[in-house]
Motif scaffolding. Structure first.
Motif: not given
Length: 122
Positions: A15-18, A53-56, A60-65, A79-91
């Motif tokens: 049930n965990n988020h990726l 770092y990128l997720g934070a 800050n850029l968008s407060k919209n989950t 590319y992988v860093v970008a994907i993981m950052s976006i997932l970390k930010a729940k986007m």
């Protein structure tokens, strides 16, 4: 077989988020390579730190989950860093292929109403 063992041993919940699964794995294999390319190797710990770092920054850029974030990069460690950052930010990430014709890229961006795109200067 090791991934199945991790689920069976309770290290990873189905049930965990990726991103939570990634964090669990990154803590276990901190110094082991997570990404290996022709030009670089990134450990799980470094990948985790870069995604934090990128997720934070994205938060800050968008407060919209759930905000849709475009990824306009070559297939690479970034590319992988970008994907993981976006997932970390729940986007949500939207891959945009750099090799599509310009009209197709414009259509994808307009149709998805993406406001933030991660890219790199060449």
């Amino acid at each position: 077989m090791e991934a199945a063992d991790n689920i069976d041993n309770g290290l990873i919940s189905k049930n965990n988020h990726l991103y939570e699964v990634f964090t669990t794995i990154a803590e276990k294999y901190q110094d082991k390579p997570a990404i290996i390319t022709e030009s670089q190797s990134i450990s799980y710990n470094d990948l985790k730190q870069e995604s934090i770092y990128l997720g934070a920054y994205l938060e800050n850029l968008s407060k919209n989950t759930g905000e849709i974030i475009g990824i306009f990069l070559d297939r690479s460690a970034d590319y992988v860093v970008a994907i993981m950052s976006i997932l970390k930010a729940k986007m949500t990430f939207l891959p945009i292929d750099q090799y599509y014709p310009n009209e197709r890229i414009k259509y994808i961006i307009n149709d998805s109403k993406v406001k933030i795109i991660i890219t790199k200067k060449k």
